[in-house]
Design a protein around this motif. Structure first.
Motif, mmCIF file in Angstrom:
data_model
loop_
_atom_site.group_PDB
_atom_site.id
_atom_site.type_symbol
_atom_site.label_atom_id
_atom_site.label_comp_id
_atom_site.label_asym_id
_atom_site.label_seq_id
_atom_site.Cartn_x
_atom_site.Cartn_y
_atom_site.Cartn_z
ATOM 1 N N VAL A 18 5.995 3.574 -2.861
ATOM 2 C CA VAL A 18 6.925 2.221 -2.223
ATOM 3 C C VAL A 18 7.700 1.803 -3.448
ATOM 4 C CG1 VAL A 18 7.222 0.682 -0.600
ATOM 5 C CG2 VAL A 18 5.551 2.343 -0.195
ATOM 6 N N ILE A 19 8.839 2.309 -3.917
ATOM 7 C CA ILE A 19 9.386 1.870 -4.890
ATOM 8 C C ILE A 19 10.588 0.796 -4.491
ATOM 9 C CG2 ILE A 19 10.770 2.215 -6.901
ATOM 10 C CD1 ILE A 19 9.190 4.892 -7.104
ATOM 11 N N VAL A 20 10.852 -0.405 -4.749
ATOM 12 C CA VAL A 20 11.554 -1.300 -4.322
ATOM 13 C C VAL A 20 12.346 -1.915 -5.795
ATOM 14 C CG1 VAL A 20 12.028 -3.690 -3.198
ATOM 15 C CG2 VAL A 20 10.139 -1.821 -2.283
ATOM 16 N N SER A 21 13.568 -2.052 -5.584
ATOM 17 C CA SER A 21 14.369 -2.841 -6.602
ATOM 18 C C SER A 21 15.207 -3.958 -6.087
ATOM 19 C CB SER A 21 15.208 -1.830 -7.325
ATOM 20 O OG SER A 21 15.932 -2.401 -8.269
ATOM 21 N N GLY A 22 14.836 -4.890 -6.007
ATOM 22 C CA GLY A 22 15.547 -6.190 -5.418
ATOM 23 C C GLY A 22 15.515 -5.806 -3.902
ATOM 24 N N ASP A 23 16.639 -5.797 -3.370
ATOM 25 C CA ASP A 23 16.865 -5.515 -1.780
ATOM 26 C C ASP A 23 16.769 -3.856 -1.317
ATOM 27 O OD1 ASP A 23 19.610 -5.232 -2.683
ATOM 28 O OD2 ASP A 23 20.222 -6.388 -1.130
ATOM 29 N N HIS A 24 16.638 -3.041 -2.293
ATOM 30 C CA HIS A 24 16.670 -1.698 -1.940
ATOM 31 C C HIS A 24 15.445 -0.909 -2.137
ATOM 32 C CE1 HIS A 24 20.707 -2.766 -3.073
ATOM 33 N NE2 HIS A 24 21.180 -1.480 -2.768
ATOM 34 N N VAL A 25 15.390 0.125 -1.334
ATOM 35 C CA VAL A 25 14.061 0.835 -1.405
ATOM 36 C C VAL A 25 14.373 2.536 -1.893
ATOM 37 C CG1 VAL A 25 13.896 1.372 1.139
ATOM 38 C CG2 VAL A 25 11.874 1.606 -0.382
ATOM 39 N N LEU A 26 13.753 3.014 -2.604
ATOM 40 C CA LEU A 26 13.968 4.654 -3.007
ATOM 41 C C LEU A 26 13.340 5.361 -1.908
ATOM 42 C CD1 LEU A 26 15.201 6.513 -5.176
ATOM 43 C CD2 LEU A 26 12.829 6.648 -5.963
ATOM 44 N N LEU A 27 14.376 6.283 -1.274
ATOM 45 C CA LEU A 27 13.998 7.180 -0.474
ATOM 46 C C LEU A 27 14.327 8.825 -0.759
ATOM 47 C CD1 LEU A 27 15.144 5.494 2.950
ATOM 48 C CD2 LEU A 27 12.802 5.492 1.908
ATOM 49 N N HIS A 28 13.593 9.532 -0.429
ATOM 50 C CA HIS A 28 14.187 11.075 -0.651
ATOM 51 C C HIS A 28 14.128 11.821 0.689
ATOM 52 C CE1 HIS A 28 10.288 12.421 -0.215
ATOM 53 N NE2 HIS A 28 9.770 13.130 -1.037
ATOM 54 N N ALA A 49 -5.725 8.743 -4.851
ATOM 55 C CA ALA A 49 -4.631 8.759 -4.266
ATOM 56 C C ALA A 49 -3.459 8.115 -5.282
ATOM 57 C CB ALA A 49 -4.756 7.899 -2.918
ATOM 58 N N ALA A 50 -4.029 6.976 -5.847
ATOM 59 C CA ALA A 50 -3.198 6.470 -6.879
ATOM 60 C C ALA A 50 -2.737 7.481 -8.043
ATOM 61 C CB ALA A 50 -3.741 5.125 -7.481
ATOM 62 N N THR A 51 -3.646 8.096 -8.410
ATOM 63 C CA THR A 51 -3.336 9.192 -9.325
ATOM 64 C C THR A 51 -2.205 10.322 -8.800
ATOM 65 O OG1 THR A 51 -5.529 8.905 -10.614
ATOM 66 C CG2 THR A 51 -4.286 10.939 -10.920
ATOM 67 N N ALA A 52 -2.616 10.481 -7.671
ATOM 68 C CA ALA A 52 -1.585 11.440 -6.962
ATOM 69 C C ALA A 52 -0.269 10.910 -6.995
ATOM 70 C CB ALA A 52 -2.304 11.893 -5.505
ATOM 71 N N VAL A 53 0.035 9.744 -6.503
ATOM 72 C CA VAL A 53 1.297 9.132 -6.635
ATOM 73 C C VAL A 53 2.063 9.293 -8.000
ATOM 74 C CG1 VAL A 53 2.479 7.118 -6.567
ATOM 75 C CG2 VAL A 53 0.892 7.516 -4.693
ATOM 76 N N ALA A 54 1.122 8.959 -9.050
ATOM 77 C CA ALA A 54 1.652 9.054 -10.482
ATOM 78 C C ALA A 54 2.077 10.466 -10.752
ATOM 79 C CB ALA A 54 0.774 8.354 -11.405
ATOM 80 N N ARG A 55 1.397 11.279 -10.223
ATOM 81 C CA ARG A 55 1.491 12.893 -10.641
ATOM 82 C C ARG A 55 2.902 13.420 -9.892
ATOM 83 N NH1 ARG A 55 0.806 16.779 -7.458
ATOM 84 N NH2 ARG A 55 -0.833 15.690 -6.191
ATOM 85 N N GLU A 56 3.091 12.928 -8.685
ATOM 86 C CA GLU A 56 4.134 13.343 -7.788
ATOM 87 C C GLU A 56 5.426 13.076 -8.211
ATOM 88 O OE1 GLU A 56 4.402 15.201 -5.195
ATOM 89 O OE2 GLU A 56 2.492 16.026 -5.002
ATOM 90 N N ALA A 64 7.486 8.059 -15.089
ATOM 91 C CA ALA A 64 6.168 7.494 -15.346
ATOM 92 C C ALA A 64 6.210 6.549 -14.424
ATOM 93 C CB ALA A 64 5.860 7.612 -16.768
ATOM 94 N N VAL A 65 5.500 6.324 -13.293
ATOM 95 C CA VAL A 65 5.422 5.065 -12.585
ATOM 96 C C VAL A 65 4.097 4.547 -12.742
ATOM 97 C CG1 VAL A 65 6.885 6.105 -10.738
ATOM 98 C CG2 VAL A 65 4.443 6.018 -10.369
ATOM 99 N N SER A 66 4.051 3.066 -12.635
ATOM 100 C CA SER A 66 2.742 2.360 -12.604
ATOM 101 C C SER A 66 2.574 2.164 -11.243
ATOM 102 C CB SER A 66 2.848 1.270 -13.425
ATOM 103 O OG SER A 66 3.804 0.069 -12.893
ATOM 104 N N VAL A 67 1.321 2.427 -10.712
ATOM 105 C CA VAL A 67 0.894 2.385 -9.293
ATOM 106 C C VAL A 67 0.296 0.981 -9.163
ATOM 107 C CG1 VAL A 67 -0.230 3.524 -7.469
ATOM 108 C CG2 VAL A 67 0.767 5.075 -9.226
ATOM 109 N N GLY A 68 0.673 0.309 -8.131
ATOM 110 C CA GLY A 68 0.207 -0.986 -7.778
ATOM 111 C C GLY A 68 -0.720 -0.869 -6.453
ATOM 112 N N ARG A 69 -0.906 -1.980 -5.804
ATOM 113 C CA ARG A 69 -1.638 -1.892 -4.761
ATOM 114 C C ARG A 69 -1.247 -1.236 -3.510
ATOM 115 N NH1 ARG A 69 -0.053 -5.780 -0.556
ATOM 116 N NH2 ARG A 69 2.020 -6.622 -0.785
#
Length: 158
Positions: A18-28, A49-56, A64-69
């Motif tokens: 779930v990647i949010v930038s201000g009032d926007h969200v990234l979808l695909h 699962a957190a490692t899977a998010v970063a890998r995907e 390279a994303v940093s995975v949060g909560r």
């Protein structure tokens, strides 16, 4: 990847960014689909699962994303064609580096999913009701000012 047939269903264990930038969200959207979803993919055996998010995100966008909560645990039941699916999704907040090209909110970005084209785009969180987003609970959940932890059971027909 953790995906198998059981009792007439296809089971998937999915990890989601779930990647949010201000009032926007990234979808695909995957080539051939008619709906938008959050990026992510199936967890591999022995992988958390957190490692899977970063890998995907590395595989699909070379970012390279940093995975949060953990935001949501989602039991997702849906049918594609005649095939029923039972999916458990673990949805994590994630951030991309400030210099990443994907942060260009007005552009469409192209990624790859095992040779199939992925189109990434930013959408205003409060305008998701007018977009076909799956699972459908995301229209309301992503529009919330603060994303709160929840266990969600979703039943969609695709």
């Amino acid at each position: 990847m953790i995906s198998f047939e059981t009792d007439g269903h296809r089971f998937n264990l999915r990890a989601v960014a779930v990647i949010v930038s201000g009032d926007h969200v990234l979808l695909h959207m995957l080539e051939g689909d008619t709906y938008w979803s959050l990026p992510g993919g199936r967890v591999e055996a022995g992988e958390d699962a957190a490692t899977a998010v970063a890998r995907e995100m590395r595989e699909e966008l070379d970012v390279a994303v940093s995975v949060g909560r953990l935001l949501w645990i989602v039991e997702n039941f849906f049918t594609i064609g005649d095939r029923p699916y039972h999916e458990v999704g673990l949805y994590f907040s994630a951030k991309v580096p400030l210099n990443a090209a994907i942060l260009e909110l007005d552009a469409r970005h192209v990624g790859d999913e095992q040779g199939r084209r992925l189109e990434f785009a930013w959408f205003k969180r409060n305008e998701l009701a007018s977009i076909d987003v799956r699972p459908a609970f995301l229209r309301d959940a992503l529009a919330q000012e603060t994303l709160q932890f929840a266990h969600v059971v979703s039943r969609d027909v695709i």
